[in-house]
Write a protein that holds these residues in place. Structure first.
Motif, PDB file in Angstrom:
ATOM      1  N   TYR A 134       0.846  -1.194   0.000  1.00 33.08           N
ATOM      2  CA  TYR A 134       0.000   0.000   0.000  1.00 33.08           C
ATOM      3  C   TYR A 134       0.882   1.243   0.000  1.00 33.08           C
ATOM      4  O   TYR A 134       1.964   1.246   0.581  1.00 33.08           O
ATOM      5  CB  TYR A 134      -0.920   0.014   1.223  1.00 33.08           C
ATOM      6  CG  TYR A 134      -1.933  -1.105   1.229  1.00 33.08           C
ATOM      7  CD1 TYR A 134      -3.198  -0.933   0.683  1.00 33.08           C
ATOM      8  CD2 TYR A 134      -1.606  -2.352   1.786  1.00 33.08           C
ATOM      9  CE1 TYR A 134      -4.128  -1.975   0.687  1.00 33.08           C
ATOM     10  CE2 TYR A 134      -2.515  -3.395   1.789  1.00 33.08           C
ATOM     11  CZ  TYR A 134      -3.781  -3.193   1.237  1.00 33.08           C
ATOM     12  OH  TYR A 134      -4.690  -4.229   1.234  1.00 33.08           O
ATOM     13  N   TRP A 164       1.906   5.127   0.924  1.00 24.94           N
ATOM     14  CA  TRP A 164       1.864   5.982   2.115  1.00 24.94           C
ATOM     15  C   TRP A 164       0.560   6.773   2.149  1.00 24.94           C
ATOM     16  O   TRP A 164       0.095   7.233   1.114  1.00 24.94           O
ATOM     17  CB  TRP A 164       3.067   6.938   2.092  1.00 24.94           C
ATOM     18  CG  TRP A 164       3.069   7.941   3.204  1.00 24.94           C
ATOM     19  CD1 TRP A 164       2.527   9.187   3.193  1.00 24.94           C
ATOM     20  CD2 TRP A 164       3.655   7.769   4.493  1.00 24.94           C
ATOM     21  NE1 TRP A 164       2.716   9.802   4.391  1.00 24.94           N
ATOM     22  CE2 TRP A 164       3.418   8.965   5.218  1.00 24.94           C
ATOM     23  CE3 TRP A 164       4.342   6.735   5.116  1.00 24.94           C
ATOM     24  CZ2 TRP A 164       3.850   9.137   6.523  1.00 24.94           C
ATOM     25  CZ3 TRP A 164       4.774   6.921   6.411  1.00 24.94           C
ATOM     26  CH2 TRP A 164       4.530   8.109   7.097  1.00 24.94           C
ATOM     27  N   GLY A 184      -0.949   4.468   4.254  1.00 23.21           N
ATOM     28  CA  GLY A 184      -1.431   3.149   4.609  1.00 23.21           C
ATOM     29  C   GLY A 184      -2.306   3.173   5.848  1.00 23.21           C
ATOM     30  O   GLY A 184      -2.873   4.202   6.218  1.00 23.21           O
ATOM     31  N   LYS A 185      -2.387   2.003   6.488  1.00 21.96           N
ATOM     32  CA  LYS A 185      -3.166   1.867   7.722  1.00 21.96           C
ATOM     33  C   LYS A 185      -2.278   1.232   8.806  1.00 21.96           C
ATOM     34  O   LYS A 185      -1.235   0.659   8.489  1.00 21.96           O
ATOM     35  CB  LYS A 185      -4.395   0.993   7.473  1.00 21.96           C
ATOM     36  CG  LYS A 185      -5.361   1.586   6.456  1.00 21.96           C
ATOM     37  CD  LYS A 185      -6.542   0.656   6.212  1.00 21.96           C
ATOM     38  CE  LYS A 185      -7.495   1.249   5.181  1.00 21.96           C
ATOM     39  NZ  LYS A 185      -8.637   0.337   4.928  1.00 21.96           N
ATOM     40  N   PRO A 186      -2.704   1.333  10.075  1.00 18.22           N
ATOM     41  CA  PRO A 186      -1.876   0.768  11.152  1.00 18.22           C
ATOM     42  C   PRO A 186      -1.535  -0.701  10.953  1.00 18.22           C
ATOM     43  O   PRO A 186      -0.466  -1.151  11.369  1.00 18.22           O
ATOM     44  CB  PRO A 186      -2.732   0.984  12.402  1.00 18.22           C
ATOM     45  CG  PRO A 186      -3.582   2.172  12.072  1.00 18.22           C
ATOM     46  CD  PRO A 186      -3.888   2.055  10.607  1.00 18.22           C
ATOM     47  N   ASN A 187      -2.441  -1.474  10.340  1.00 20.69           N
ATOM     48  CA  ASN A 187      -2.180  -2.904  10.159  1.00 20.69           C
ATOM     49  C   ASN A 187      -1.579  -3.232   8.796  1.00 20.69           C
ATOM     50  O   ASN A 187      -1.458  -4.400   8.432  1.00 20.69           O
ATOM     51  CB  ASN A 187      -3.474  -3.698  10.364  1.00 20.69           C
ATOM     52  CG  ASN A 187      -4.555  -3.309   9.355  1.00 20.69           C
ATOM     53  OD1 ASN A 187      -4.423  -2.299   8.654  1.00 20.69           O
ATOM     54  ND2 ASN A 187      -5.615  -4.104   9.290  1.00 20.69           N
ATOM     55  N   THR A 188      -1.215  -2.222   8.018  1.00 18.74           N
ATOM     56  CA  THR A 188      -0.591  -2.462   6.716  1.00 18.74           C
ATOM     57  C   THR A 188       0.790  -3.072   6.922  1.00 18.74           C
ATOM     58  O   THR A 188       1.623  -2.498   7.626  1.00 18.74           O
ATOM     59  CB  THR A 188      -0.454  -1.143   5.925  1.00 18.74           C
ATOM     60  OG1 THR A 188      -1.754  -0.597   5.700  1.00 18.74           O
ATOM     61  CG2 THR A 188       0.225  -1.387   4.598  1.00 18.74           C
TER      62      THR A 188
END
Length: 619
Positions: free
Chosen positions: A324, A326, A328-332
């Protein structure tokens, strides 16, 4: 120092008990010494009476010294019981008592020094430290650390560096203003006598400046803190390098969080290095293993790993997980980073910020913490492969590189007229000559030697022709390969790596900070000294990091505008700095009034920005 900490942590009664025990222990030691002395005397022949008399004299001196200490301890106990003694006074007294107890001259041996020399001075190592302690600022930051070593306070180190900077700034101002007057004189607006007077002021002013800078350097070397500076620099660097190694070598690469960085940014070698450092800083801040994509690198098609060691020993690719962009998400798991110019949102830990957990130590150790911080990433990244190391060693040997030496980088070709102005060889050599004259201010003679790097081979030939008194080390062939048409080849890459390596190893650097090559060399230089922040002269820009957040300085002296170009400053204002004119003035914008203009450089101090980053517990 364990005793001091225990005393500070106890109640007044605990203080009294501890000190009474100290008194009894001291008396016991003296009693043992006297008994031993008496027994020894009984065993000696009559011919040794003179030696016995000397021992008795030593014992009497020791007893008198003990009596004085007992009186001080009694006074200390009385004051403690009445809560009249502050911690600083207690610290000084206890340190003195501990020094006495540890001083080998207070435990004389048979045949030892004469009594009159017993208490004249401490051993050489302690004598230097005691002098430092007595002259140190009156705060608990300065003093003895947990390892029994003296270290300076933040205020002391900051003030020392500020004086050094302001010596240069006052000279920038006077030389610039008098230079303007001299130009008016030579244009026919004043007499020849006035012109000569101005020249003499400039010459003597330059000598004064060199003398002051030489004195500042000697003060640093002899203030008793140099061992601490080297030790602190080594320990801080080791800590960061261990953290980077831990980050880059996860135990489970397949499930590790990763940050993908593409090396082939459309710019030159110095710019690409700064791009990788930016990626690495983001990886450090987000606790992601950096994955460097370098195959097909425009400088070397085989990739980074054929020139330098891999950034990881165990985790070389992003794996099969979805990627993903930038932020992204915390769980990426796998995040792809754009170039710094396109980064949105912009996190607070981008340069010029340094880690909050390291900032107190860095501000005390180093004159420009962000340069040290960037240098640590370059130190990790630029670990050479054996073939690269052999090439660098051979290059230094073939060029005859030796110290003392000033590194000079003259950037021409594509930079001039677009990103930077053209500076003559004479401008660079003015500051080279000034550096050597500073070394010689006390009457010594130093061989004048420079390493000259450029992307224009004619610069090296011109310098050798104009300055025959200098040993000028440089390779015109490397300069020719650095031209735009041949820059992206293996030969050119070897040349720029060697240039940066030798520039960074120089004792002093003269260049233009508009050049990324110059800034990279300056950043690497910080890894070779405890603090190399002042080992440079830039003919144009101040230090900056491409794509950085705001560079702010805090006003410490108010300023009323002298002309319509000046800023109005109040103490405490923040000024966003755009540059230094090297004439005693800088340019910036007052963030309080939102007005831009000039201001005297000495009226502000650096504001070190910090960011809360991972602590890497256990590393």
């Amino acid at each position: 120092m364990l005793l001091v900490r225990q005393l500070f942590g106890a109640s007044a009664n605990s203080w009294a008990r501890a000190l009474i025990i100290f008194v009894l222990a001291w008396i016991g030691l003296v009693y043992v010494f006297v008994v031993k002395l008496t027994n020894t005397q009984g065993q000696q022949a009559a011919g040794e009476s003179e030696l016995n008399a000397r021992r008795i004299s030593q014992a009497l001196q020791m007893l008198e010294h003990t009596r004085q200490r007992n009186e001080e301890l009694k006074q200390l106990i009385d004051e403690l019981m009445s809560d009249q003694l502050d911690k600083q006074s207690a610290l000084k007294l206890v340190q003195r008592l501990e020094n006495d107890a540890l001083n080998p001259k207070l435990a004389p041996e048979v045949g030892g020094p004469e009594p009159e020399s017993m208490f004249e001075s401490a051993p050489a190592d302690l004598r230097g430290w005691n002098n430092v302690a007595e002259g140190a600022p009156n705060d608990l930051e300065a003093g003895v650390n947990d390892h029994g070593e003296f270290e300076p306070s933040l205020e002391y180190e900051f003030t020392r560096r500020r004086i050094q900077t302001n010596i240069a700034e006052i000279w920038n101002f006077f030389s610039s203003e008098l230079g303007k007057v001299r130009k008016a004189v030579t244009a026919g607006h004043a007499s020849a006598d006035l012109e000569e007077s101005i020249n003499q002021v400039l010459l003597q002013g330059a000598e004064h400046k060199r003398s002051l800078l030489s004195d500042m350097e000697r003060m640093r070397q002899s203030d008793g803190y140099e061992a601490w500076r080297h030790k602190e620099a080594r320990e801080l660097s080791d800590l960061v390098q261990r953290r980077l190694h831990h980050l880059q070598n996860p135990s489970d690469c397949q499930n590790a969080r990763k940050l993908v960085c593409k090396l082939n940014k459309g710019c030159g070698y110095g710019c690409q290095l700064h791009h990788v450092v930016y990626c690495f800083i983001v990886a450090y801040a987000t606790e992601r293993t950096l994955i460097l994509k370098s195959r097909g690198w425009r400088y070397h098609k085989g990739g980074w790993e054929e020139v330098f060691q891999p950034v990881s020993n165990s985790c070389h690719d992003a794996g099969t997980a979805n990627t993903y962009n930038w932020p992204g998400k915390p769980n990426t798991q796998v995040l792809v980073l754009p170039i710094i110019d396109s980064l949105m949102p912009r996190p607070p830990y981008l340069p010029l910020a340094v880690p909050e957990d390291l900032a107190p130590r860095l501000k005390r150790l180093h004159g420009d913490p962000i340069v040290w911080w960037v240098g640590q990433f370059l130190k990790y990244l630029l670990r050479p492969q054996p073939t690269t190391r052999d090439f660098l060693t051979a290059g230094m040997r073939n060029l005859g590189w030796e110290r003392p030496i000033v590194g000079v980088h003259v950037r021409r070709t594509d930079k001039v007229g677009t990103e930077a102005a053209c500076h003559s060889v004479e401008e660079y050599m003015t500051y080279v000559e000034d550096y050597y004259r500073t070394l010689e201010v006390n009457g010594s003679t130093v061989a004048r030697r420079i390493f000259l790097a450029s992307d224009d081979a004619q610069v090296i030939e011109e310098a050798r022709r104009k300055y025959p008194q200098y040993q000028i080390i440089g390779d015109p062939e490397v300069a020719r390969m650095a031209s735009v048409s041949t820059r992206y080849t293996d030969t050119a890459l070897n040349g720029i790596i060697l240039d940066i390596h030798l520039l960074s190893m120089s004792d002093h650097l003269v260049c233009t900070f508009s050049s990324q090559v110059c800034r990279v060399a300056y950043e690497i230089m910080q890894t070779m000294y405890p603090d190399a922040a002042h080992r440079f002269k830039s003919l144009d820009d101040i230090y900056y990091y491409g794509g950085q957040n705001a560079h702010n300085r805090r006003v410490v002296i108010a300023h009323k505008p002298r002309t319509h170009e000046d800023l109005q400053l109040r103490v405490g204002d923040l000024v966003s700095v755009a540059g230094n004119h090297w004439d005693g003035n800088s340019k910036g914008k007052n963030t309080r009034t939102n007005q831009g203009g000039l201001f005297p450089s000495f009226k502000v101090e650096e504001k070190v920005d910090t960011a809360k980053l991972p602590l890497y517990a256990g590393i």
